[in-house]
Design a protein around this motif. Structure first.
Motif, PDB file in Angstrom:
ATOM      1  N   THR A   1       0.794  -1.224   0.000  1.00 14.59           N
ATOM      2  CA  THR A   1       0.000   0.000   0.000  1.00 14.59           C
ATOM      3  C   THR A   1       0.826   1.273   0.000  1.00 14.59           C
TER       4      THR A   1
ATOM      5  N   VAL B   1      -8.648  -2.598   3.677  1.00 19.84           N
ATOM      6  CA  VAL B   1      -7.411  -1.826   3.520  1.00 19.84           C
ATOM      7  C   VAL B   1      -7.515  -0.890   2.324  1.00 19.84           C
TER       8      VAL B   1
ATOM      9  N   THR C   1      -3.354   7.719   7.229  1.00 18.70           N
ATOM     10  CA  THR C   1      -3.013   6.820   6.133  1.00 18.70           C
ATOM     11  C   THR C   1      -2.398   7.582   4.977  1.00 18.70           C
TER      12      THR C   1
END
Length: 298
Positions: free
Chosen positions: A73, A169, A180
């Motif tokens: 990610t 996610v 994030t």
């Protein structure tokens, strides 16, 4: 179903890894055991058709086996080990806009698990997802179909990912004012400026986080502190240049941001087990042997 995916990868992969005519699709096929390899992963997802891969970042490690997928990610320096070969996978580089548009269309932005769940996550593929990825790779069999169909199949893959166990996610991907997103931007900034002195206070202020908060969220996402992240980037690039024979160890140390050659030598040996010159010579020998089809233990 995995056999179909592996066969499609095998037909079109050139070398250990190759880009393709399908946008954002990379194919990987490795037949023989190889040395653990340092790479800088960008946000992407790896769909494993055969073999087993272990990706280690800092203190965190994830394993992807046949029929599983590995989601990254965040920009992440990793060490890749292939625990079982032959290894074949299809890799999708994420298109931020396409994923955000899908999340908006589904009304699911910002509803998932925070990035502190980890910058790498592995999970099993559903049969529907394996089928979609296989059809995506098989577009290479009929190049005239790539332009009209590639984007549509990619959207289907994103949809099926959001409906998989990785959905929570991925729902944190949209560009909102969250820890994030801020951690992802910090990682990108360090990648672009890794040769420069790193001020945690300045980066934390720019990210609108406290230094302690930045450290906590960054380590949860990457498995390492920002300073260790920067060190891994420097050492990875130094190792690449040493193997290529671009310059002396002292010159490369300075080029990647080290002020002290002694510190560079110490950190390099601590990470790779040998001084820079010896490690580079060993890797060059391994590379030469692999190209000539000869294998032995160096």
């Amino acid at each position: 179903m995995l056999d179909r995916l592996a066969a499609a990868i095998d037909r079109h992969c050139v070398g250990p890894g190759s880009d393709t005519a399908v946008p954002r699709l990379l194919l990987v096929a490795v037949e023989e055991p190889i040395e653990p390899t340092d790479l800088l992963y960008e946000p992407m997802i790896c769909f494993v058709a055969s073999g087993t891969k272990r990706a280690t970042a800092g203190e965190a490690s994830q394993v992807a086996r046949p029929g599983e997928m590995l989601l990254t990610t965040i920009d992440l320096p990793v060490t890749i080990e292939l625990e079982h070969v032959p290894y074949q996978s299809a890799v999708m580089r994420f298109d931020d806009q396409a994923l955000t548009e899908m999340l908006v269309e589904l009304g699911e932005t910002g509803q998932g698990a925070p990035l502190s769940a980890g910058g790498q996550v592995s999970a099993p593929m559903t049969p529907e997802l394996v089928d979609a990825v296989t059809r995506w790779v098989q577009l290479l069999d009929t190049p005239e179909d790539i332009r009209p169909l590639a984007t549509r199949i990619e959207s289907e893959i994103l949809y099926r990912l959001l409906r998989s166990s990785l959905g929570p996610v991925l729902r944190q991907w949209s560009p909102t004012d969250s820890a994030t997103t801020r951690v992802r931007e910090v990682a990108r900034w360090i990648c672009a400026h890794y040769t420069e002195p790193l001020s945690i206070d300045a980066i934390a202020a720019a990210a609108h986080m406290s230094p302690a908060g930045l450290h906590r969220h960054f380590k949860a996402a990457t498995g390492m502190s920002p300073l260790r992240y920067q060190k891994h980037l420097r050492l990875q690039e130094a190792r690449r240049r040493l193997v290529a024979g671009d310059a002396t160890a002292a010159q490369i140390a300075q080029a990647v941001g080290y002020v002290s050659a002694t510190q560079f030598n110490r950190e390099y040996r601590s990470t790779y087990g040998l001084p820079p010159g010896q490690d580079a010579a060993r890797l060059r020998t391994r590379l030469t042997l692999s190209r000539t089809g000869t294998t032995r233990r160096a």
